[in-house]
Scaffold this motif. Structure first.
Motif, mmCIF file in Angstrom:
data_model
loop_
_atom_site.group_PDB
_atom_site.id
_atom_site.type_symbol
_atom_site.label_atom_id
_atom_site.label_comp_id
_atom_site.label_asym_id
_atom_site.label_seq_id
_atom_site.Cartn_x
_atom_site.Cartn_y
_atom_site.Cartn_z
ATOM 1 N N LEU A 76 0.847 -1.181 0.000
ATOM 2 C CA LEU A 76 0.000 0.000 0.000
ATOM 3 C C LEU A 76 0.890 1.240 0.000
ATOM 4 C CD1 LEU A 76 -2.835 -0.970 2.510
ATOM 5 C CD2 LEU A 76 -2.902 -0.969 0.018
ATOM 6 N N LYS A 77 0.561 2.179 -0.864
ATOM 7 C CA LYS A 77 1.393 3.370 -1.041
ATOM 8 C C LYS A 77 1.242 4.334 0.134
ATOM 9 C CE LYS A 77 1.285 5.093 -5.215
ATOM 10 N NZ LYS A 77 0.741 5.563 -6.515
ATOM 11 N N LEU A 78 2.303 5.077 0.352
ATOM 12 C CA LEU A 78 2.359 5.956 1.510
ATOM 13 C C LEU A 78 1.481 7.197 1.342
ATOM 14 C CD1 LEU A 78 3.763 6.211 4.249
ATOM 15 C CD2 LEU A 78 5.620 7.433 3.106
ATOM 16 N N ASP A 79 1.486 7.804 0.153
ATOM 17 C CA ASP A 79 0.817 9.096 0.000
ATOM 18 C C ASP A 79 -0.684 9.014 0.250
ATOM 19 O OD1 ASP A 79 0.413 7.587 -2.255
ATOM 20 O OD2 ASP A 79 0.933 9.164 -3.695
ATOM 21 N N SER A 80 -1.346 8.013 -0.319
ATOM 22 C CA SER A 80 -2.791 7.900 -0.116
ATOM 23 C C SER A 80 -3.127 7.540 1.323
ATOM 24 C CB SER A 80 -3.382 6.864 -1.075
ATOM 25 O OG SER A 80 -2.679 5.637 -0.999
ATOM 26 N N MET A 81 -2.279 6.738 1.969
ATOM 27 C CA MET A 81 -2.525 6.373 3.362
ATOM 28 C C MET A 81 -2.366 7.589 4.272
ATOM 29 S SD MET A 81 -3.465 3.978 5.391
ATOM 30 C CE MET A 81 -3.301 2.503 4.378
ATOM 31 N N VAL A 82 -1.365 8.425 3.994
ATOM 32 C CA VAL A 82 -1.158 9.642 4.785
ATOM 33 C C VAL A 82 -2.356 10.572 4.657
ATOM 34 C CG1 VAL A 82 0.200 11.765 4.932
ATOM 35 C CG2 VAL A 82 1.353 9.550 4.792
ATOM 36 N N LYS A 83 -2.842 10.765 3.441
ATOM 37 C CA LYS A 83 -3.995 11.641 3.231
ATOM 38 C C LYS A 83 -5.233 11.097 3.940
ATOM 39 C CE LYS A 83 -2.344 13.313 -1.258
ATOM 40 N NZ LYS A 83 -2.564 13.271 -2.725
ATOM 41 N N ALA A 84 -5.392 9.778 3.906
ATOM 42 C CA ALA A 84 -6.543 9.172 4.577
ATOM 43 C C ALA A 84 -6.470 9.396 6.083
ATOM 44 C CB ALA A 84 -6.599 7.679 4.263
ATOM 45 N N LEU A 85 -5.289 9.208 6.660
ATOM 46 C CA LEU A 85 -5.136 9.416 8.101
ATOM 47 C C LEU A 85 -5.313 10.881 8.479
ATOM 48 C CD1 LEU A 85 -2.150 7.042 8.953
ATOM 49 C CD2 LEU A 85 -4.473 6.879 9.834
ATOM 50 N N ASP A 86 -4.787 11.768 7.659
ATOM 51 C CA ASP A 86 -4.901 13.196 7.961
ATOM 52 C C ASP A 86 -6.341 13.691 7.877
ATOM 53 O OD1 ASP A 86 -2.236 13.367 8.460
ATOM 54 O OD2 ASP A 86 -1.691 14.259 6.526
ATOM 55 N N SER A 87 -7.192 12.942 7.200
ATOM 56 C CA SER A 87 -8.601 13.343 7.113
ATOM 57 C C SER A 87 -9.347 13.087 8.421
ATOM 58 C CB SER A 87 -9.292 12.585 5.976
ATOM 59 O OG SER A 87 -9.506 11.220 6.324
ATOM 60 N N VAL A 88 -8.758 12.299 9.304
ATOM 61 C CA VAL A 88 -9.383 12.001 10.600
ATOM 62 C C VAL A 88 -8.964 13.085 11.586
ATOM 63 C CG1 VAL A 88 -9.601 10.324 12.466
ATOM 64 C CG2 VAL A 88 -9.307 9.530 10.102
ATOM 65 N N GLU A 89 -9.910 13.869 12.056
ATOM 66 C CA GLU A 89 -9.574 15.002 12.919
ATOM 67 C C GLU A 89 -9.132 14.551 14.310
ATOM 68 O OE1 GLU A 89 -12.677 17.867 13.045
ATOM 69 O OE2 GLU A 89 -12.661 18.239 10.875
ATOM 70 N N SER A 90 -9.897 13.681 14.934
ATOM 71 C CA SER A 90 -9.552 13.202 16.281
ATOM 72 C C SER A 90 -9.129 11.742 16.172
ATOM 73 C CB SER A 90 -10.748 13.352 17.225
ATOM 74 O OG SER A 90 -11.121 14.708 17.351
ATOM 75 N N LYS A 91 -7.846 11.539 15.981
ATOM 76 C CA LYS A 91 -7.358 10.175 15.730
ATOM 77 C C LYS A 91 -7.319 9.335 16.995
ATOM 78 C CE LYS A 91 -4.351 11.657 11.922
ATOM 79 N NZ LYS A 91 -4.717 13.092 12.035
ATOM 80 N N GLY A 92 -7.042 9.972 18.132
ATOM 81 C CA GLY A 92 -6.851 9.188 19.348
ATOM 82 C C GLY A 92 -5.646 8.277 19.200
ATOM 83 N N ARG A 93 -5.739 7.094 19.740
ATOM 84 C CA ARG A 93 -4.650 6.125 19.580
ATOM 85 C C ARG A 93 -4.732 5.508 18.189
ATOM 86 N NH1 ARG A 93 -4.108 2.636 25.079
ATOM 87 N NH2 ARG A 93 -2.507 1.572 23.832
ATOM 88 N N ILE A 94 -3.597 5.447 17.525
ATOM 89 C CA ILE A 94 -3.543 4.904 16.166
ATOM 90 C C ILE A 94 -2.994 3.485 16.241
ATOM 91 C CG2 ILE A 94 -2.657 5.213 13.840
ATOM 92 C CD1 ILE A 94 -2.236 8.166 14.484
ATOM 93 N N LEU A 95 -3.807 2.534 15.844
ATOM 94 C CA LEU A 95 -3.427 1.125 15.886
ATOM 95 C C LEU A 95 -3.373 0.571 14.471
ATOM 96 C CD1 LEU A 95 -5.828 -0.084 18.743
ATOM 97 C CD2 LEU A 95 -3.577 0.978 18.971
ATOM 98 N N MET A 96 -2.449 -0.330 14.235
ATOM 99 C CA MET A 96 -2.382 -1.010 12.941
ATOM 100 C C MET A 96 -2.366 -2.510 13.180
ATOM 101 S SD MET A 96 0.138 -0.473 9.669
ATOM 102 C CE MET A 96 1.682 -0.949 10.440
#
Length: 431
Positions: free
Chosen positions: A62-82
């Protein structure tokens, strides 16, 4: 609780998370599910979200740029789990901890994973649902969402339901029965129909203890146990892995610090401590091997004193430990003795404080590999005195177990200490 589920397949979640209690929790506003479709943030005509890995190899990343944009669209991320097999195992304690959060962002990988640089850009915590491979992180994310959500106040129909379930108290949950009280000759246990709540509570506790011991003994060390619980568990019959393990302490042929073949004397301390390890862990037996007559005579005098002489009267526990000890000329004689007892020729493995650095040497054996042998056949694990076993002994074995401290340069434990540590790691039980 707000879950932000980041995935290239967000529709995956719709069915499993829109039924039963989860559906009610969403309708009541207790849980909010925010599906973040990574494809919506992909560039180019084809909206591609994956690409080939640098350095070659199978699969796509999975490419980095689209994943970064998707994460940045979340205003209140809280804890980020993968979700990842690299992660910390998801268990009830983690679920309980996560249930205190207001927002959780869950990243679901696909294909060969996600560009590693994502971990440099965000404080990502990796979580695993088991040592197996799935097509993507979505299935694991569903497990996490359910495990965490059912701990939220108001999620369960009965507030005590979550407290009595498996793992909540470190044990498996007791069995359940409902009407009819008899089905095809199978009756509900009488105690559950007695109306005696004290007896019912005791029965359920004992069932939880025995089921955990038999079905999931690996979680028993983390359970909070009363003295009464321990007494109950001691009375339960159980199959112990150690019954198939035999240990031998070889006094000849071994090598000295110059690599020369030598013989080493039998010692009182070695016999005492290894005999007690053998008895404590329920091993099949302990062999001290030496071809030197006066050394055998010394060892047998010690055994006679503790098994049948004055020592047995003064210390019956020591006598019980020494009942597991035999003295033979060599490893071959020990093998024949085990075969006579069990009807099977034992598999042989050796121990060493040094890694085998010979060219094309076989990798050192793991405890998991050796443990798998014990499930099916007797195993003779050979320890050396001096500076280790001579090649003619090592050549009889199917492998050499990793040194106790194989990642450190200093490996100079006494053989007595090494025996106790290795047996404990190998048997891997306190039950």
């Amino acid at each position: 609780m707000n879950y932000h589920l980041v995935s290239i397949f967000p529709h995956y979640f719709e069915s499993p998370l829109s039924n039963g209690l989860m559906k009610k929790a969403v309708e009541n506003g207790l849980v909010n599910l925010d599906y973040v479709d990574v494809r919506l943030f992909a560039g180019g005509v084809h909206k591609s979200v994956d690409d080939r890995p640098f350095g070659g190899g199978p699969g796509m990343l999975l490419k980095l740029d689209s994943m970064v944009k998707a994460l940045d669209s979340v205003e209140s991320k809280g804890r980020i789990l993968m979700m990842s097999p690299r992660g910390k195992p998801l268990d009830q304690a983690m679920a309980r901890e996560l249930s205190q959060e207001e927002d959780i962002t869950l990243i679901c990988g696909r294909y060969e994973g996600i560009d590693e640089r994502l971990l440099d850009l965000y404080p990502v915590e990796m979580v695993s649902v088991g040592d197996f491979v799935l097509n993507g992180g979505e299935a694991g994310a569903v497990c996490l969402v359910e495990a965490v959500s059912r701990l939220l106040p108001g999620f369960m129909g009965h507030e005590d339901s979550g407290d009595e379930e498996s793992f909540s108290a470190g044990l498996l949950e007791y069995p359940h029965y409902t009407r009819p009280d008899t089905y095809d000759g199978l009756k509900v246990p009488d105690v559950l129909r007695s109306g005696d709540h004290g007896r019912i509570a005791d029965w359920r506790r004992e069932c939880s203890l025995s089921m955990t011991l038999n079905d999931r003994p690996d979680i028993l060390p983390g359970a909070t146990l009363t003295v009464e619980d321990i007494d109950f568990l001691r009375e339960q019959s159980r199959t112990r892995l150690g019954r198939n393990l035999y240990i031998a302490l070889c006094h000849y042929p071994v090598v000295n610090k110059f690599g020369e073949k030598v013989a080493v004397s039998v010692t009182n301390l070695d016999l005492h401590d290894m005999a007690r390890v053998t008895r404590s862990y329920g091993l099949g037996g302990f062999y001290a091997t030496t071809p030197i007559d006066d050394q055998k005579a010394l060892a047998n005098r010690l055994l006679d004193h503790w098994k049948d002489g004055a020592g047995s009267l003064a210390n019956p526990d020591r006598a019980e430990a020494f009942s597991k000890v035999k003295v033979f000329d060599d490893i071959d004689a020990a093998v024949l003795d085990i075969e006579a007892q069990t009807g099977q020729c034992p598999r042989l493995a050796a121990t060493s404080a040094r890694l085998d650095r010979r060219k094309k040497a076989e990798p050192a054996m793991t405890y998991q590999e050796l443990r798998s042998w014990l499930a099916n056949s007797p195993v003779l694990l050979i320890f050396g005195t001096g500076h280790g076993l001579a090649e003619e002994v090592l050549s009889k074995t199917e492998g050499i177990v990793r040194p106790v401290r194989y990642l450190d340069d200093y490996n100079h434990l006494s053989v007595r200490s090494a025996v106790a540590i290795i047996v404990d790691r190998l048997i891997a039980d306190e039950y």
